[in-house]
Design an enzyme around this catalytic site. Structure first.
Site, PDB file in Angstrom:
ATOM      1  N   SER A 270       0.848  -1.052   0.082  1.00  0.00           N
ATOM      2  CA  SER A 270       0.070  -0.352   0.325  1.00  0.00           C
ATOM      3  C   SER A 270       0.349   1.290   0.203  1.00  0.00           C
ATOM      4  O   SER A 270       0.246   2.210  -0.141  1.00  0.00           O
ATOM      5  CB  SER A 270      -1.025   0.250   0.895  1.00  0.00           C
ATOM      6  OG  SER A 270      -0.471   0.275   2.597  1.00  0.00           O
TER       7      SER A 270
ATOM      8  N   HIS B 184       1.619   5.815   5.511  1.00  0.00           N
ATOM      9  CA  HIS B 184       1.170   6.345   4.315  1.00  0.00           C
ATOM     10  C   HIS B 184       0.895   7.635   3.405  1.00  0.00           C
ATOM     11  O   HIS B 184       1.259   7.969   2.622  1.00  0.00           O
ATOM     12  CB  HIS B 184      -0.185   6.172   4.408  1.00  0.00           C
ATOM     13  CG  HIS B 184      -1.320   4.397   4.941  1.00  0.00           C
ATOM     14  ND1 HIS B 184      -1.945   4.272   5.861  1.00  0.00           N
ATOM     15  CD2 HIS B 184      -0.577   3.326   4.095  1.00  0.00           C
ATOM     16  CE1 HIS B 184      -1.455   2.873   5.371  1.00  0.00           C
ATOM     17  NE2 HIS B 184      -1.105   3.037   4.544  1.00  0.00           N
TER      18      HIS B 184
END
Length: 272
Positions: A138, A191
């Protein structure tokens, strides 16, 4: 004699799924295969794949720099791997179609993996003085979403949320917050670092790391890559060009705005 009950229709069209998978370009296929291969390797007990390849701040040294490239392709379980594969596939396939296979290889084995890792290490260890390990593709999902958000902002600066107009470049940040709230053991900092590098790529500040097309054409012609490798995307086959405005085949909605938030994944956070 009773007639057997008809089976309920599938929620998706298997033919379309198969057609989509058959069209996946070469590098995207290789990435998915490598992710699944490392997940299968986790079943053996001789050595820990996660411990070997995860991004652990205190374990980074001259002999372990490979971790800057291995952490995106390693996951902590089946659900983690599958969720990231579903999120990554359409974004990576689109990227390769736009930039070509060789460029995709050069970028994802280089700055699009090492830069988010380096930024994460700088903040996690240098500023916060922590040693939280991270794994998961991710990092690429949020990086690509960040890049797409910048490109979308150039053509559609805002999207409407009730009476408010929100800049489209902020959409990955909202997604980052939502994922961190809804899912446990995800790396909010990881992230954010990926989104930051995605912004830089979308703004064109990482152009210097993109191989020149002249060199790529020479390599492709010398090795006849287009003729030898199925599903290879050459420099001259790129769909939209490297740094053009985000293309769209769909007309804007009533508000005239669009948002790139379609796919999300998770980077697994290891430790407390």
């Amino acid at each position: 004699m009773t007639t057997p009950a008809a089976l309920p229709p599938l929620p998706f069209n298997p033919g379309r799924v198969r057609s989509y998978l058959v069209r996946l370009p070469l590098f995207t296929r290789l990435v998915l295969l490598v992710i699944m291969a490392f997940w299968l390797l986790e079943f053996q007990t001789i050595w820990s794949v996660v411990q070997w390849g995860s991004l652990i701040p205190n374990e980074i040294g001259l002999g372990t720099m490979y971790r800057l490239n291995t952490y995106p392709i390693i996951h902590t379980g089946f659900f983690h791997a599958v969720l990231n594969i579903f999120a990554l596939t359409p974004l990576l396939e689109r990227f390769e179609a736009e930039h070509g296979t060789l460029t995709s290889i050069a970028l994802f084995l280089g700055p699009l993996s090492t830069f988010p890792a380096g930024l994460y290490l700088l903040i996690e260890k240098g500023v916060l003085h922590r040693n939280t390990a991270v794994v998961g593709s991710s990092v690429w999902v949020f990086l690509l979403l960040g890049s797409e958000a910048i490109r979308t902002f150039k053509s559609h600066p805002y999207f409407s949320l009730g009476p408010y107009k929100i800049p489209t470049w902020t959409s990955p940040l909202f997604a980052c917050v939502v994922v961190s709230i809804l899912m446990s053991n995800v790396s909010f900092l990881g992230h954010l670092c990926a989104i930051a590098v995605g912004y830089l790529f979308g703004l064109g500040y990482l152009k210097v790391f993109v191989p020149p097309e002249k060199i790529l054409r020479w390599i492709e012609g010398k090795l006849n890559l287009l003729g030898r490798l199925p599903h290879y995307v050459s420099v001259d086959q790129k769909t939209f060009g490297r740094y053009g405005v985000l293309p769209s085949t769909n007309s804007p909605g009533p508000s005239g705005n669009q948002t790139p938030m379609s796919y999300l994944g998770t980077t697994q956070r290891l430790g407390p």
